[in-house]
Enzyme design. Structure first.
Site, PDB file in Angstrom:
ATOM      1  N   GLU A   1       0.833  -1.201   0.000  1.00 56.90           N
ATOM      2  CA  GLU A   1       0.000   0.000   0.000  1.00 56.90           C
ATOM      3  C   GLU A   1       0.866   1.249   0.000  1.00 56.90           C
ATOM      4  OE1 GLU A   1      -3.511   1.978   2.810  1.00 56.90           O
ATOM      5  OE2 GLU A   1      -2.919  -0.109   3.081  1.00 56.90           O
TER       6      GLU A   1
ATOM      7  N   GLY B   1      -7.657   5.711   7.559  1.00 56.19           N
ATOM      8  CA  GLY B   1      -8.478   5.581   8.751  1.00 56.19           C
ATOM      9  C   GLY B   1      -7.941   4.566   9.734  1.00 56.19           C
ATOM     10  N   GLY B   2      -7.432   3.413   9.221  1.00 51.11           N
ATOM     11  CA  GLY B   2      -6.960   2.357  10.100  1.00 51.11           C
ATOM     12  C   GLY B   2      -5.455   2.234  10.182  1.00 51.11           C
ATOM     13  N   SER B   3      -4.730   2.775   9.214  1.00 51.65           N
ATOM     14  CA  SER B   3      -3.273   2.636   9.211  1.00 51.65           C
ATOM     15  C   SER B   3      -2.635   3.864   8.585  1.00 51.65           C
ATOM     16  CB  SER B   3      -2.854   1.372   8.451  1.00 51.65           C
ATOM     17  OG  SER B   3      -3.253   1.458   7.086  1.00 51.65           O
ATOM     18  N   THR B   4      -1.332   3.990   8.780  1.00 53.19           N
ATOM     19  CA  THR B   4      -0.573   5.069   8.165  1.00 53.19           C
ATOM     20  C   THR B   4       0.720   4.483   7.627  1.00 53.19           C
ATOM     21  OG1 THR B   4       0.318   7.309   8.470  1.00 53.19           O
ATOM     22  CG2 THR B   4       0.651   5.767  10.272  1.00 53.19           C
ATOM     23  N   GLN B   5       1.204   5.024   6.500  1.00 47.30           N
ATOM     24  CA  GLN B   5       2.400   4.501   5.850  1.00 47.30           C
ATOM     25  C   GLN B   5       3.427   5.608   5.628  1.00 47.30           C
ATOM     26  OE1 GLN B   5      -0.756   3.884   4.216  1.00 47.30           O
ATOM     27  NE2 GLN B   5      -0.918   2.017   5.444  1.00 47.30           N
TER      28      GLN B   5
END
Length: 561
Positions: free
Chosen positions: A254, A287-291
């Site tokens: 992602e 919303g649920g994760s960050t990269q």
């Protein structure tokens, strides 16, 4: 154009092979222990002047990953010597060479079956133009990207996209797989309207779910994915790629796909890119994760060993160059997940304080320093065994950037065990950005853009990266938002749209404070570091979808009979 991972066998990007699975959940025991230490100080932050409580009036789409962008006329922020100076972009950002003479949508395309770039394909085995569909099944909604490519060169070249979004996301249909599959109909119907009938059977479609569906658990998520696959296959003419047509996407892919999308559109990694155009670091906040993905630079004179081996290392061949990227996806640190983490810490601290004082009234208001002063928010929190509990929280007169930041210090888990040094936060290895990426450009996507740009009051367009601003802008805006209605009136009183948004989103204070904490406390950027906010480039949505689609259309094209 080749992807490899040091811990997995990755195929060439053109092959279109999808990702695996990886998850990492937040360690609540360490938060609870740390929270207890701060019980005596959290409840007395901020000024104590009385502010009337404003009832919570939720705005539709309060948890949208991509809410509508407010269109604000140009103006200047009211001056106030007592406030921190806000770094508002004033100039137009550099953008890729203009393509205004090329079609940018179906409405401006003279012939959906042809291209203005050539009259015959580079290879007679390929169609002149090709469409591809990528459905991003995110935690807050599902989005379709309908891409048009042409085959005038040796590899497919992107022309334009059509973007549509629906809510809620697939993860909202836990236990209802058929309903989840049917929820995608409006997106696929839009594809039927855009893609010419003669090309539909050769237009590949992929559905890639992200953090929201990962958190449902294996059984429920697999049921939903199977229902989606069977539904598309039975109702629509589009073919799936050879592998991973409907999958939960690995977080590392992602992030890397988002990095490719942004730098491809900004012309920093293509074969014809200028040599003096180093790629951007890309930070995506969902919303649920960050990269975070960037290309670290290690100087031989410092004796650097380079990027250490592990899942974080991503080798990429793209545009004639071999690159080694650092990437990591933090599951549980997306904006919605961060909100829940903060609320759980606040609830835990309140329960300890109440137990000490002999107060067991569960219906009383919980004071939360991460909500704007004077605001009230109904919050649903997990209560075990899949149940939830609803509590009422208020910013009262304690809501403030400084107080909320102290709670976020616990959530960020900076003191977690670091097995492979150096670490950023939550025990995750990351080379120091001061050493490995000291001067590179930084592009912030998704929620970073959505939460900040409406408040800047600058004349801007979502179709280009915003002009550089310093990270300190997040802190300055957070202080103004957390201070409540009196502050809002001072800075945004002339803009009813902004006032309505702030009144309907008590967690805007939390959102901005978390974003600042993520950048400064988590990744250890300096407050004076320049960043750019991005949403679209010349009509194309930034994010992982274009990068993933390039992989899909570059493989063997299989049409449905």
């Amino acid at each position: 154009m080749v992807f490899t991972s040091t811990s997995s066998n990755y195929e060439r990007l053109e092959g279109g092979f999808g990702p695996g699975r990886a998850t990492r959940m937040l360690a609540w025991k360490k938060i609870a222990i740390g929270a207890a230490v701060l019980i005596s100080v959290v409840w007395f932050f901020g000024p104590r002047s009385r502010i009337d409580v404003i009832p919570d009036s939720p705005t539709p789409g309060i948890d949208d990953a991509h809410p509508p962008v407010l269109h604000i006329p140009t103006t200047t922020t009211p001056s106030n010597p007592s406030e921190d100076k806000i770094d508002i972009p004033k100039t137009t950002a550099a953008s890729p060479p203009s393509k205004t003479y090329f079609p940018t949508s179906p409405e401006t395309d003279p012939d959906l079956l042809k291209t203005v770039h050539c009259t015959s394909p580079h290879s007679p085995s390929l169609p002149l133009v090709q469409y591809a569909l990528m459905i991003d099944a995110g935690s807050t909604g599902s989005r379709i990207h309908i891409y048009k490519f042409h085959n005038c060169g040796p590899s497919p070249t992107f022309e334009y996209e059509v973007f549509r979004m629906i809510q809620p996301g697939l993860s909202s249909y836990a236990g209802l797989p058929s309903a989840a599959a049917g929820s995608l109909n409006p997106l696929l119907d839009e594809a039927m309207n855009v893609v010419p009938e003669s090309l539909r059977s050769c237009t590949p479609v992929a559905v890639k779910a992200t953090a929201g569906l990962r958190l449902l658990g294996a059984r429920q998520s697999e049921d939903i994915l199977k229902a989606v696959h069977d539904h598309i296959l039975s109702k629509y003419p589009f073919p799936f790629p050879d592998k991973d047509g409907v999958v939960i996407m690995d977080g590392k892919d992602e992030g890397v796909y988002a990095w490719i999308t942004a730098n491809y559109l900004l012309n920093t990694i293509r074969g014809d890119s200028p040599e003096d155009a180093p790629p951007y670091a890309v930070l995506d906040l969902g919303g649920g994760s960050t990269q975070i993905v960037f290309e670290p630079q290690f100087g031989d004179e410092k004796g650097d060993e380079g990027l250490k081996e592990g899942e974080h290392k991503y080798e990429l061949e793209f545009g004639g160059a071999n690159r080694v990227l650092y990437q990591h996806s933090y599951l549980g640190y997306g904006l919605k997940s961060a909100r829940e983490s903060v609320h759980r810490v606040v609830q835990f601290m309140d329960s300890l304080r109440s137990s000490k004082n002999g107060d067991n009234d569960r219906k009383r208001m919980i004071h939360n320093p991460c909500l704007a002063q004077g605001s009230v928010k109904e919050v649903k929190l997990p209560a075990g065994d899949g149940d939830t509990v609803t509590v009422m929280m208020t910013g009262s007169d304690i809501g403030s950037f400084e107080a909320c930041n102290r709670v976020l210090e616990l959530v960020m888990a900076k003191d977690d065990i670091c097995e492979l040094k150096p670490c950023s936060f939550n025990g995750v290895y990351q080379p120091s950005l001061l050493d490995a990426f000291p001067n590179g450009k930084i592009l912030l996507l998704s929620y970073f853009f959505d939460r900040v740009t409406p408040l800047l009051l600058a004349d801007s367009s979502p179709d280009h990266p915003q002009p550089p601003m310093s990270i300190s802008t997040f802190a300055t805006l957070a202080k103004r938002v957390c201070a409540g209605p009196t502050s809002w009136s001072q800075y945004w009183g002339a803009y009813p749209d902004i006032m309505e948004e702030l009144e309907g989103r008590p967690e805007w204070c939390l959102d901005l404070t978390f974003q600042h904490a993520l950048l400064v406390l988590g990744y250890e950027f300096g407050d004076d570091r320049e960043v750019q906010l991005g949403k679209r480039i010349e009509g194309t949505e930034l994010g992982w979808c274009l990068g993933a689609t390039i992989a899909m259309v570059g493989g063997n094209l299989r049409c449905r009979v």
